[in-house]
Design a protein around this motif. Structure first.
Motif, PDB file in Angstrom:
ATOM      1  N   LEU A 570       0.841  -1.196   0.000  1.00  0.00           N
ATOM      2  CA  LEU A 570       0.000   0.000   0.000  1.00  0.00           C
ATOM      3  C   LEU A 570       0.875   1.244   0.000  1.00  0.00           C
ATOM      4  O   LEU A 570       1.932   1.291   0.645  1.00  0.00           O
ATOM      5  N   ASP A 571       0.397   2.281  -0.720  1.00  0.00           N
ATOM      6  CA  ASP A 571       1.105   3.550  -0.697  1.00  0.00           C
ATOM      7  C   ASP A 571       0.544   4.429   0.429  1.00  0.00           C
ATOM      8  O   ASP A 571      -0.251   3.957   1.249  1.00  0.00           O
ATOM      9  N   GLU A 572       0.940   5.708   0.455  1.00  0.00           N
ATOM     10  CA  GLU A 572       0.520   6.589   1.540  1.00  0.00           C
ATOM     11  C   GLU A 572      -0.981   6.844   1.554  1.00  0.00           C
ATOM     12  O   GLU A 572      -1.562   7.174   2.583  1.00  0.00           O
ATOM     13  N   ASN A 575      -3.602   2.912  -1.413  1.00  0.00           N
ATOM     14  CA  ASN A 575      -3.878   2.269  -2.687  1.00  0.00           C
ATOM     15  C   ASN A 575      -2.829   1.199  -2.939  1.00  0.00           C
ATOM     16  O   ASN A 575      -1.682   1.310  -2.501  1.00  0.00           O
ATOM     17  N   TYR A 576      -3.231   0.139  -3.656  1.00  0.00           N
ATOM     18  CA  TYR A 576      -2.275  -0.921  -3.961  1.00  0.00           C
ATOM     19  C   TYR A 576      -1.170  -0.388  -4.866  1.00  0.00           C
ATOM     20  O   TYR A 576      -1.417   0.378  -5.798  1.00  0.00           O
ATOM     21  N   THR A 577       0.069  -0.811  -4.584  1.00  0.00           N
ATOM     22  CA  THR A 577       1.209  -0.421  -5.407  1.00  0.00           C
ATOM     23  C   THR A 577       2.122  -1.620  -5.575  1.00  0.00           C
ATOM     24  O   THR A 577       2.210  -2.488  -4.688  1.00  0.00           O
ATOM     25  N   ILE A 578       2.806  -1.694  -6.707  1.00  0.00           N
ATOM     26  CA  ILE A 578       3.687  -2.831  -6.992  1.00  0.00           C
ATOM     27  C   ILE A 578       5.000  -2.714  -6.241  1.00  0.00           C
ATOM     28  O   ILE A 578       5.730  -3.697  -6.095  1.00  0.00           O
ATOM     29  N   GLU A 579       5.311  -1.512  -5.746  1.00  0.00           N
ATOM     30  CA  GLU A 579       6.567  -1.306  -5.020  1.00  0.00           C
ATOM     31  C   GLU A 579       6.306  -1.176  -3.522  1.00  0.00           C
ATOM     32  O   GLU A 579       5.348  -0.534  -3.106  1.00  0.00           O
ATOM     33  N   ASN A 580       7.186  -1.791  -2.756  1.00  0.00           N
ATOM     34  CA  ASN A 580       7.095  -1.700  -1.305  1.00  0.00           C
ATOM     35  C   ASN A 580       8.176  -0.756  -0.780  1.00  0.00           C
ATOM     36  O   ASN A 580       9.244  -0.631  -1.375  1.00  0.00           O
TER      37      ASN A 580
END
Length: 809
Positions: A570-572, A575-580
């Motif tokens: 998850l981003d700030e 939302n789902y994001t491919i990068e952690n």
């Protein structure tokens, strides 16, 4: 008050240790259990421990096998009739001794021998199952204001988890019955299920009235002796009903022997695996053209088995022929002991380093019976009986005595004569029976009317309103399976189904994860799987599927790189994001450790608070969560790391479909997801349980990824005698099975008849139905030999006797 260490009243909780372990190591509170901080935390931890215990006990109490037998079931109460003031304190003496008067139910239930006052109902409750010889109620001035004795005390039932479980099976606790005895009766409902058959009624009544008796069959006793007036059908050894061959009925007793009949065992022929052998007239013989053959029995299992003793074999063995028996593993094609004959012990002999070691077989087994002869001119050996004796362990034997319950009294001629007078009018005894039935079951007006009866359906107390169905009530299974979605799990299970959709007889298998195979490989069964294919991902490493994955089911993505891993970073903005992203504190060495393995180092970005950057050393990466950096960060440096997991993906649901984003470019993409929103059941259309279309009425349903080969077939003809008139017919059923006894489909079955006409009529599941038509005439009575086979060579034979007409016509 000074702290004197942890003790029984203030123990040290595991939760406190866990919380302290998460504190910074430089804090005294993290390292010293006696610190004020840990004492403070321990107070909350002990409260949480109590809550955990209460929740766990509530969960345990849902299951009859682990429910707490110590739950309060009975207390004693006495009515004193005095209007007492709740603001004043009172004392209670029971049996001459003062008892602890508590103010809360929890204290009352937890303290045996305590008392509690009910000021509104003017009652004294005592936490004891047995009344005291005397009772005294004393006011705060020490004056006795009420006295009582045993007769003034009555039992009071406290409803607990066992009453809830009993309610589910239609059992009510008997007066004074403790938890252990009541739990036993509840279990007996399942051990002796009641129904409307003769023995079913006996089972049900015995369970309701606690008439199921038990004794212990002690270890190594060859026989267990029961009363002679025992219902034979009610005898259970452990959790199984006794076998007929185990029982010996004598004039004064019924004895259970430690012997089990293996053949014949009243089992259908298809339960045995036949290889060049046949079962004729209840005996095992070789097939007509066979020199040797084998028959393997079903699994032989005994609950109270210590070990097997001897083989008992009754066989006719002509000269130069042979019969022997192998004791096999219950599942594997491995023999414990080979070539046993009548009277031989079932002992395994091993030779290791020149030393002979023997041990007994103590598990379920199968028997492999081997027959042989020099050539077909010799008569086949035949096996009439096979038994195994065994050494028994301790086992509970339960039974019902005939004098406890009698159901056939109304069929007794002498009893029926007592019901009427010589002129045919009802006798006083019959009137007493009628009055008793009318009093106990008030569904008729006032009393029986001898030539007609009226149902009293008006009184709501007799209409079953607000009453749970009784276990003996007619089953609603067929109604439920037709109109309701039956299952456990979530609210969808309670949804009323569309009758139009549920009007078929197809199986509904709960979707979800299944594990199969020796390595317990993971599989997922979708209710409505949808699969989409893509050649490659676009410039943003994305593809868009037309639907939206439903029910939280997994999305399975397969590409040239194999199966991909779904991540949920998850981003700030959540939302789902491919990068952690992670924050790591450097320890002064070149290596840092992240949360995940198998990282894509081409997408790793590492910076510190001074905007300094670091480069991962790709040549030193070993696919673990360890990354080596250049330059080496200083000890205590806070590093911000963003990265991707190799061959991973995320899903973003949109208004018209969903977008799947990959960690890198992917080719030849196959995506499978759940597309059903209104049911959690996969509908299997290839198998039906419609009784008008299938012959199966019992068994198990297996979810498998392949259909086994036919290795065994059975045949039955009805009728098996016809007359040679050109139109007499017989229906022949052929059933096919694999090596495990599971049904197999064979659409290429063929059949031949030595005389007459054989016609394939229908194929349903593993059953093929043929119609045999008799010839128009034969000279003498003749057996029509019927042979059926499938392409892999497996075959079966049966015969129909064709009788000649008058004068051979």
């Amino acid at each position: 008050m000074p702290f004197n260490g942890y003790n029984e009243n203030f123990p040290y909780s595991n939760k406190t240790a866990i919380w302290a372990n998460n504190l910074p190591p430089w804090m005294k509170m993290a390292n010293d259990p006696t610190s004020v901080g840990q004492q403070f935390l321990n107070s909350f931890a002990l409260t949480l421990d109590e809550i955990d215990d209460a929740i766990n006990q509530a969960l345990y109490n849902q299951y009859i096998g682990q429910a707490n037998l110590g739950e309060i079931a009975w207390v004693t109460k006495a009515f004193h009739g005095l209007r007492l003031s709740p603001s004043k304190r009172y004392k209670v003496k029971a049996g001459g001794n003062e008892v602890n008067v508590v103010s809360t139910l929890r204290e009352f239930y937890e303290n045996k021998g305590s008392a509690i006052l009910d000021f509104d109902k003017m009652l004294i409750y005592l936490n004891t199952e047995h009344p005291y010889d005397s009772l005294e109620l004393i006011d705060r001035d020490g004056q006795t204001i009420w006295t009582g004795n045993k007769s003034s005390q009555v039992k009071h039932h406290v409803w607990n988890c066992f009453d809830e479980l009993g309610l589910l099976v239609g059992l009510m606790r008997r007066n004074g019955e403790g938890n252990e005895d009541f739990a036993k009766r509840i279990k007996n409902v399942f051990r002796y299920p009641g129904n409307s058959s003769h023995m079913g009624l006996i089972f049900g009544l015995a369970g309701q009235m606690d008439l199921i008796e038990s004794i212990t069959w002690e270890k190594n006793n060859e026989r267990c002796v029961l009363p002679v007036d025992t219902y034979i059908e009610s005898i259970k050894v452990g959790n199984r009903f006794s076998r007929p061959e185990e029982l010996e009925i004598k004039e004064d007793a019924v004895e259970i022997k430690n012997e089990v009949l293996v053949f014949p065992d009243n089992k259908p022929d298809q339960d045995y695996t036949l290889n060049k052998c046949e079962i004729q007239d209840g005996k095992i013989v070789l097939a007509p053209s066979a020199l040797s053959g084998i028959i393997t029995t079903p699994v032989i299992s005994i609950d109270n088995l210590e070990h097997w003793n001897n083989l008992i074999l009754k066989a006719d063995i002509p000269e130069e022929t042979a019969v022997s028996v192998d004791v096999m593993h219950y599942e594997l094609d491995v023999a414990h002991v080979e070539n046993l004959t009548d009277g031989d012990e079932v002992i395994v002999t091993l030779i290791e380093d020149g030393a002979e070691e023997k041990y007994m077989v103590d598990s379920s087994v199968r028997l492999r019976v081997k027959l042989s002869r020099p050539d077909t001119t010799y008569e086949s050996p035949s096996v009439e009986l096979i038994m195994l004796s065994y050494e028994n362990t301790d086992a509970e034997v339960t039974y019902i005595k005939k004098d406890s319950i009698k159901l056939d009294v109304l069929s007794d001629e002498q009893f029926k004569k007592e019901l009427t007078n010589p002129d045919g009018s009802p006798s006083n005894e019959l009137k007493q029976w009628a009055q008793e039935l009318s009093d106990m079951i008030p569904i008729l007006w006032n009393k029986f009317i001898w030539d007609e009866a009226y149902w009293d359906v008006i009184d709501k107390n007799l209409m079953g309103l607000d009453v749970l169905p009784h276990r003996w009530d007619p089953t609603i299974d067929r109604i439920a399976s037709k109109y309701l979605q039956i299952g456990v799990g979530d609210g969808l299970d309670l949804k009323v189904a569309d009758i139009a959709k549920q009007s078929d007889w197809n199986l509904r298998i709960t979707s979800g994860t299944y594990f199969a195979g020796e390595n317990l490989d993971e599989y997922y069964l979708f209710a409505k799987p949808t699969t989409e294919f893509f050649v490659k991902s676009d410039e943003n490493n994305q593809v868009k599927i037309s639907g939206t994955p439903m029910q939280g089911a997994p999305v399975i993505v397969e590409t040239d790189n194999g199966y991909l891993t779904q991540v949920s970073f998850l981003d700030e903005d959540f939302n789902y994001t491919i990068e952690n992203e992670e924050v790591v504190i450097a320890d002064g060495g070149p290596d840092i450790y992240l949360k995940y393995n198998d990282l894509d180092l081409n997408h790793v970005n590492i910076t510190d608070n001074d905007n300094g950057s670091y480069t991962p050393l790709i040549e030193q990466y070993d696919t673990s969560n360890r990354i080596s950096l250049s330059p080496v960060p200083k000890r205590g440096t806070e590093l911000r790391v963003s990265y991707r997991v190799k061959n991973s993906f995320i899903i973003s649901n949109e208004e018209n479909g969903s977008t799947i984003t990959f960690s890198e470019e992917q080719n030849n993409i196959k995506i499978t997801y759940e597309d059903s929103s209104d049911t959690k059941y996969y509908v299997e259309t290839r198998v039906t349980i419609d009784p008008s279309l299938t012959h199966f009425n019992q068994g198990f349903i297996y979810v498998a990824n392949q259909i086994g080969d036919t290795v065994r077939m059975s045949a039955s003809a009805d009728p098996d005698i016809v007359r040679a008139n050109g139109y007499d017919r017989s229906v022949v059923h052929i059933d096919c099975f694999d090596q495990w006894g599971n049904p197999t489909n064979n659409n290429e079955i063929s059949g031949t008849a030595s005389i007459g006409i054989l016609t394939l009529v229908a194929i349903s599941g593993n059953r093929s139905t043929f119609r045999y038509t008799a010839p128009s005439s034969i000279a003498t009575d003749t057996k029509a030999e019927l042979t059926f086979s499938v392409p892999n060579g497996t075959s079966v034979k049966t015969s129909i006797l064709v009788k000649a007409g008058e004068n051979g016509a």
